[in-house]
Design a protein around this motif. Structure first.
Motif, PDB file in Angstrom:
ATOM      1  N   LEU A  68       0.828  -1.217   0.000  1.00  0.00           N
ATOM      2  CA  LEU A  68       0.000   0.000   0.000  1.00  0.00           C
ATOM      3  C   LEU A  68       0.858   1.261   0.000  1.00  0.00           C
ATOM      4  CD1 LEU A  68      -2.898  -1.071   2.384  1.00  0.00           C
ATOM      5  CD2 LEU A  68      -2.988  -0.804  -0.084  1.00  0.00           C
ATOM      6  N   VAL A  69       2.027   1.195   0.663  1.00  0.00           N
ATOM      7  CA  VAL A  69       2.939   2.344   0.605  1.00  0.00           C
ATOM      8  C   VAL A  69       3.368   2.595  -0.830  1.00  0.00           C
ATOM      9  CG1 VAL A  69       5.259   3.137   1.205  1.00  0.00           C
ATOM     10  CG2 VAL A  69       3.801   2.180   2.966  1.00  0.00           C
ATOM     11  N   TYR A  70       3.780   1.542  -1.529  1.00  0.00           N
ATOM     12  CA  TYR A  70       4.198   1.691  -2.933  1.00  0.00           C
ATOM     13  C   TYR A  70       3.035   2.172  -3.797  1.00  0.00           C
ATOM     14  CZ  TYR A  70       8.892  -0.215  -2.494  1.00  0.00           C
ATOM     15  OH  TYR A  70      10.207  -0.388  -2.173  1.00  0.00           O
ATOM     16  N   PHE A  71       1.864   1.577  -3.601  1.00  0.00           N
ATOM     17  CA  PHE A  71       0.690   1.979  -4.394  1.00  0.00           C
ATOM     18  C   PHE A  71       0.351   3.450  -4.153  1.00  0.00           C
ATOM     19  CE2 PHE A  71      -1.870  -1.890  -5.961  1.00  0.00           C
ATOM     20  CZ  PHE A  71      -0.706  -2.490  -6.386  1.00  0.00           C
ATOM     21  N   TYR A  99     -11.491  10.126 -12.140  1.00  0.00           N
ATOM     22  CA  TYR A  99     -12.323   9.743 -10.997  1.00  0.00           C
ATOM     23  C   TYR A  99     -11.997   8.326 -10.526  1.00  0.00           C
ATOM     24  CZ  TYR A  99     -15.115  13.950 -11.010  1.00  0.00           C
ATOM     25  OH  TYR A  99     -15.510  15.246 -10.894  1.00  0.00           O
ATOM     26  N   ASP A 100     -11.666   7.438 -11.489  1.00  0.00           N
ATOM     27  CA  ASP A 100     -11.266   6.080 -11.101  1.00  0.00           C
ATOM     28  C   ASP A 100     -10.049   6.119 -10.201  1.00  0.00           C
ATOM     29  OD1 ASP A 100     -13.309   5.062 -12.554  1.00  0.00           O
ATOM     30  OD2 ASP A 100     -12.091   4.387 -14.253  1.00  0.00           O
ATOM     31  N   ILE A 101      -9.073   6.953 -10.579  1.00  0.00           N
ATOM     32  CA  ILE A 101      -7.816   6.963  -9.816  1.00  0.00           C
ATOM     33  C   ILE A 101      -8.037   7.596  -8.440  1.00  0.00           C
ATOM     34  CG2 ILE A 101      -6.633   9.144 -10.380  1.00  0.00           C
ATOM     35  CD1 ILE A 101      -4.297   7.377 -11.323  1.00  0.00           C
ATOM     36  N   ILE A 102      -8.920   8.598  -8.376  1.00  0.00           N
ATOM     37  CA  ILE A 102      -9.231   9.182  -7.068  1.00  0.00           C
ATOM     38  C   ILE A 102      -9.907   8.138  -6.175  1.00  0.00           C
ATOM     39  CG2 ILE A 102     -10.829  10.778  -5.933  1.00  0.00           C
ATOM     40  CD1 ILE A 102     -10.032  12.888  -7.797  1.00  0.00           C
ATOM     41  N   GLN A 103     -10.789   7.349  -6.784  1.00  0.00           N
ATOM     42  CA  GLN A 103     -11.459   6.273  -6.038  1.00  0.00           C
ATOM     43  C   GLN A 103     -10.430   5.283  -5.484  1.00  0.00           C
ATOM     44  OE1 GLN A 103     -14.752   4.656  -8.193  1.00  0.00           O
ATOM     45  NE2 GLN A 103     -14.516   2.621  -7.275  1.00  0.00           N
ATOM     46  N   LEU A 104      -9.417   4.943  -6.312  1.00  0.00           N
ATOM     47  CA  LEU A 104      -8.387   4.007  -5.859  1.00  0.00           C
ATOM     48  C   LEU A 104      -7.585   4.603  -4.706  1.00  0.00           C
ATOM     49  CD1 LEU A 104      -7.031   2.514  -9.201  1.00  0.00           C
ATOM     50  CD2 LEU A 104      -8.606   1.491  -7.569  1.00  0.00           C
ATOM     51  N   ILE A 105      -7.230   5.881  -4.809  1.00  0.00           N
ATOM     52  CA  ILE A 105      -6.472   6.527  -3.731  1.00  0.00           C
ATOM     53  C   ILE A 105      -7.294   6.511  -2.446  1.00  0.00           C
ATOM     54  CG2 ILE A 105      -5.569   8.755  -2.941  1.00  0.00           C
ATOM     55  CD1 ILE A 105      -4.762   9.295  -5.854  1.00  0.00           C
ATOM     56  N   ASP A 106      -8.588   6.780  -2.599  1.00  0.00           N
ATOM     57  CA  ASP A 106      -9.485   6.728  -1.460  1.00  0.00           C
ATOM     58  C   ASP A 106      -9.475   5.346  -0.802  1.00  0.00           C
ATOM     59  OD1 ASP A 106     -11.281   9.064  -0.855  1.00  0.00           O
ATOM     60  OD2 ASP A 106     -12.602   7.367  -0.415  1.00  0.00           O
ATOM     61  N   MET A 107      -9.649   4.304  -1.615  1.00  0.00           N
ATOM     62  CA  MET A 107      -9.639   2.941  -1.084  1.00  0.00           C
ATOM     63  C   MET A 107      -8.328   2.641  -0.378  1.00  0.00           C
ATOM     64  SD  MET A 107     -11.280   1.011  -4.393  1.00  0.00           S
ATOM     65  CE  MET A 107     -11.049  -0.696  -3.843  1.00  0.00           C
ATOM     66  N   GLU A 108      -7.249   3.029  -1.035  1.00  0.00           N
ATOM     67  CA  GLU A 108      -5.926   2.667  -0.532  1.00  0.00           C
ATOM     68  C   GLU A 108      -5.646   3.354   0.808  1.00  0.00           C
ATOM     69  OE1 GLU A 108      -2.640   4.956   0.033  1.00  0.00           O
ATOM     70  OE2 GLU A 108      -3.618   5.514  -1.850  1.00  0.00           O
ATOM     71  N   THR A 109      -6.018   4.642   0.929  1.00  0.00           N
ATOM     72  CA  THR A 109      -5.807   5.317   2.223  1.00  0.00           C
ATOM     73  C   THR A 109      -6.687   4.702   3.302  1.00  0.00           C
ATOM     74  OG1 THR A 109      -7.263   7.071   1.411  1.00  0.00           O
ATOM     75  CG2 THR A 109      -4.941   7.577   1.509  1.00  0.00           C
ATOM     76  N   THR A 110      -7.932   4.379   2.938  1.00  0.00           N
ATOM     77  CA  THR A 110      -8.811   3.713   3.908  1.00  0.00           C
ATOM     78  C   THR A 110      -8.169   2.421   4.400  1.00  0.00           C
ATOM     79  OG1 THR A 110     -10.741   4.596   2.772  1.00  0.00           O
ATOM     80  CG2 THR A 110     -11.116   2.776   4.290  1.00  0.00           C
ATOM     81  N   TYR A 111      -7.667   1.613   3.464  1.00  0.00           N
ATOM     82  CA  TYR A 111      -7.075   0.331   3.857  1.00  0.00           C
ATOM     83  C   TYR A 111      -5.854   0.530   4.730  1.00  0.00           C
ATOM     84  CZ  TYR A 111     -10.126  -1.517   0.254  1.00  0.00           C
ATOM     85  OH  TYR A 111     -11.212  -1.837  -0.484  1.00  0.00           O
TER      86      TYR A 111
END
Lengths: 317, 317, 317, 317, 317
Positions: free
Chosen positions: D183-186, D221-233
């Motif tokens: 997740l750090v790398y992502f 918007y897809d990439i913002i969604q991914l960043i959102d998921m990744e920070t949540t995780y």
């Protein structure tokens, strides 16, 4: 306590309170430390500044800033405070015409030092250049005062690091806490001070010349350097706290390993001696002259075997 | 120590201090390492730069920046410092006409390397293109110096991770602390350096050509890449510290389980042997020839039962 | 509960609800604490403000802000709430013509204090200067209320620090948690309040004069000072929690060392007594009159040796 | 390795390196994976792009960005890298006229997938719409590749949570660390990629049409969604690490309670058996036929009493 | 599942899918929950919106935003999702002419509630005021849904605090984790939702009137209040986790003290009994009728002395 220095006819001399404003010296520095109510009132009278305003300089928590009033300027600044712990305290600098008044509740080393320097050493170059340069000299002295403490911190950190690896105890934890505490206070103070210096270097004020502002520019880089050092040290300290915790855990593991080994080594042998200590009429081998030696040998072998297991598991090194 | 290289008539040669400015070579690089007061004074005389200003380059904590003075430029930059630990140090680059002066208190590897490269390898393409390109080459060398260290860190992290899982001890904790310390210093240095490079790539300065600024643009992306790597590594290190703590706790749990099991297994059997060790005249079964074996059997059964309970609770695997 | 104070003909007097608006006093302060539905409805009728709007002042979590409506102003502000714990609560100030209505669900100390001060002490200078100055006085009272709590916190922190070093237990942890909780609530409240004061000092509103805005400027610096104090205290508290953890670990280490030493000291001696307690016919030395003393001596020597090892390893100090 | 696909006369076909540029197909995609020096040189020759520039695409750490050069465009982008661990790697996309060159050091799954899809499935709609749409398709594939991994992470987290509550060991800690590392790398990669997509959606570039930019808007918007998921995780993982630590401590407490209970239960009874095991001539009750039973009864009562104390203190549940 | 409500001739009635658009009611609300492919296709046909676009509303992770398309508007918003845990889910609101379509994959409580309220209670004031007001009502219902959960959290925190001080176990840790998890999801959702509301209150959209925007202004303050509460709770929870760790350590210390005391109390007395249990012919005092009592007395004194030491060291309270 009130001490007054005047720069009269290219010379410095201590002045009496009544002399102030009488003979119009070029620059008068009034340093007022923990004033009594009477002193405060007298100053208020003389300078025409409200006592409430003067009291701002006596509030140890006052926010550093520059205030432009109709006929005077107020600079609030934070200085290191060397009491039992090293924290910070605020002081006020009032500038009105040719008078600079520093007013503070706590004893501020840097001000005392500047006072002595002016009295006994090199009066001219400090007071000759006017209010702005004098303020620069004063704030520069304060910044140096922070700098000296922070330079010492770097050495302290090296010493702490060695002490952590060697031995860890309550005193060490307390020392780390004291350092962190000081750095927290310094951080707040330096950040606020930076804003003051930044304004002094940037904004045209009648009390500073263009040359003064260049000096404040240098001071600005000094203060940024101090903030940089201080944040670095805070991060190092926090890494050390983590390390401390880790080392304590490692030590605990080692202690528990020793305890476990001692307990495990003698568990079975002691049980065996218990078994042969039972008062039965018929104990196997009890009549045998070699019985004792056989049991002892078995116990010894057991101890060696258990020890060997611990050795293989790398509990002993 | 002062070493001077001049680019004269398409050739590089070492120059004497007195030759400087005498025969007007295209570019002169003066490298001044930990100068004595005399050297500093001589340089100040020759270049017409105040010794106080020159001393900025000798302050190891100086904030990286670009200063434009009337007739010269000063660039302060931070380089990695390879002493006992790897930290960072500041050095100054003064540019006046055709002279580039690098001045530093500490030995900087990258500068030594560039010096050797110019002396023994490919002089022209570095010095032929003027001051701006030379400065680019110098800063590029410094950035590469950071890069080499950080690339090595990635491998170190992989090794550390394996060591954490295998075995954890004080040395490991110390290694992690050293890495963190280095990354803290690198972080501060790279962030400040970025501002310098950013200004050099963006702002028109007489000492740099448009081509030079394009080169600085590339350097800018390099430094951003380094900052990216360094923050990633810091986060990984902090995850590892957490993991370390967790693994130490797991190990402690295992040690305590072993201790508890050993203690619990023999608690009742030892008590039983104690009971039959009491010196009463009338002990049940004590006259019975099978008494001993009955008691032994009961003890054995007890040990097996306790062991079975621990097995079911998954204390043993 | 509803209490009304009017400033009529240079005098303060308690007024009846029906008198309001009837004889047009210069300034009317209606303080409405935890109103019944009837009271709320009556006020709504009298002032022509919707009950839904009035209810905003009763929501304890409402966000501090200034709302400009057509014919009145609403200021929502957060005050410290002294219940079992110290948290914060919101209250509303409605300003319409010459009426200032404060409405709150919880008992707010600062408002009560101001009420008593106006009733029994110095009415004129507060109510004579109009709405704007009255609001300033009110908010100033609230800010002082925060200030008093935070000044006490500094002493609490010093006491806590000593208690941590001396002895650590559940009560201490609970005290630290309570302090942190209060500071979290204060932080949120002060940050939001700052925005309200900032707007009041900056923006022209018909209810405030230029002099009032200067007063709000002072209040603004007070609130920044409080935020500064509060963040400093939070950082100190968090350092203390770290220290607490570290000291607990050190204590645990010491306890485990004592346990391990006690266990290790007697492990071999007890085994030896077990060995000589075995019921064999032929025990070496058992017939020897000095046998007992020899074994005892060996045991003693063993104990001294083990103790010496622990001393050398610095387990005992 | 170099693979070339051309879109010629509404058909897709694999092309030879020499054919490129010869017959002017509408769109040529050259995919260059870990090229040899010869391949790199050949491509450089053919496209007229410097090898140094091409090498940017081969640096695994290169910062994602869009570079506009005189006659070509370079997009650097980060893709997930599936090796032993899941990390990220950079690759370069060079766009010159009708040629799109993707160049990468590591094997990138998404590119291989797109390659196969174009070869065997639906060629037209991807290559028919020109460079801009092809780049969109490519980057979309990369983003999906991140998305697939992150969707799986959510399930992993649920599984982890159960495992923490059930049983905690080294493997679990290692799994958490691996997830955090990924997740750090992502995080770093997605943040940088976002800037690239943001620029592509916002800025007019000759290689993209208005329709392409609308597609990039969706991708944004897809990439913002991914960043959102990744920070949540990442926040959930860090909560889990805390929980892990807490549970380990609770377990340790339980283990120590068992150990303490076992030790405390038998402390006095064992001492009593020791007392009656002493070889004195005159032992009270030792002649008494019920002596043994009395002592046994006392011991039993002691055990029950101690057990009752532990029960009342809720050590046993 | 698809449910349609129409506001026809000042009355609410359930409508058939085929009736939609046929008789032009003033406002039609189509609520589509987890639609089958056929349903999705039918809606797409009827409204002239692409199925891909409609599917945006079904993606649970979609980023909240407002999209303006040529002939319709799409609002994506996040609602609390009450499954095993409380997390959040996205849903879409499509507005085209007089039709409002809500589409969602998961069951959303607030939508069901609004549906029932409209069917059975007060139809007019919700649907009479047009699209904009209906959207406001819908989003307001969602925000209340968050609010209800967060208000409950405050009580949960008080309960947790008491439970931590009383007793700490796995369930408690799990409860804290669940709360933290929920707050992490809420934080992300509320931050994104705030942007949607902020845009709706600020920007002129044909679907909202000026009055609607004033309503959204109120909603905006509500959502800021929720974010405020949620961050406060997160900080309190994290303080509690710290406290938890500290209390576990304190408990561990107490357990270890008990263990150490039990071990230390009986170490010497047991050794003494062992010594007198040895089978030597000549034991001092063994013939003495008072021997037993002397030894017992010495043991007792030892126990009392050790206990006194522990008392003085404050291990027992």
């Amino acid at each position: 306590m009130l001490e007054i220095l005047g720069y009269v006819e290219k010379d410095i001399r201590k002045m009496d309170f009544n002399e102030v404003l009488d003979e119009e010296p070029k620059l008068i520095w009034m340093d007022c430390y923990d004033p009594s109510d009477e002193e405060l009132y007298a100053i208020s009278e003389k300078l025409g500044i409200d006592t409430d305003e003067l009291a701002l300089g006596l509030d140890e928590q006052e926010v550093p800033r520059v205030e432009e009033e109709e006929d005077y300027y107020l600079i609030v600044f934070k200085a290191p405070l060397f009491e039992e712990d090293i924290t910070t305290t605020s002081f006020g600098v009032f500038v009105k015409n040719n008078i600079v008044l520093t007013i503070h509740k706590d004893k501020i080393k840097a001000i005392g030092k500047l006072h002595r320097a002016i009295c006994y050493k090199k009066p001219r170059n400090v007071l000759d250049k006017g209010n702005g340069f004098f303020i620069y000299t004063l704030l520069n002295q304060i910044i140096s005062s922070y700098s000296k403490v922070l330079v010492k911190v770097e050495d302290d950190l090296d010493v702490l690091e060695d002490r952590i690896l060697q031995d860890h105890n309550k005193n060490l934890t307390d020392d780390i806490l004291q350092l962190r505490k000081m750095l927290v206070y310094f951080h707040k103070a330096l950040i606020s001070n930076k804003d003051v210096i930044s304004l002094l270097k940037r904004k045209y004020l009648p009390i500073t010349t263009q040359e003064d502002r260049w000096e404040f520019e240098d001071l600005y880089y000094d203060i940024i350097q101090l903030i940089d050092m201080e944040t670095t040290y805070r991060e190092l300290l926090s890494s050390m706290m983590d390390m401390t915790l880790s080392i304590e855990n490692i030590k605990m593991n080692q202690i528990m390993k020793i305890l476990t080994m001692v307990t495990a080594l003698f568990a079975v042998p002691v049980w065996i001696t218990g078994i042969y200590g039972m008062n039965f009429k018929y104990l196997p081998f009890s009549e045998d002259p070699n019985g004792f030696w056989i049991i002892l040998l078995i116990s010894m072998i057991l101890i060696v075997v258990v020890m060997y297991i611990f050795l293989k598991e790398k509990w002993i090194r």
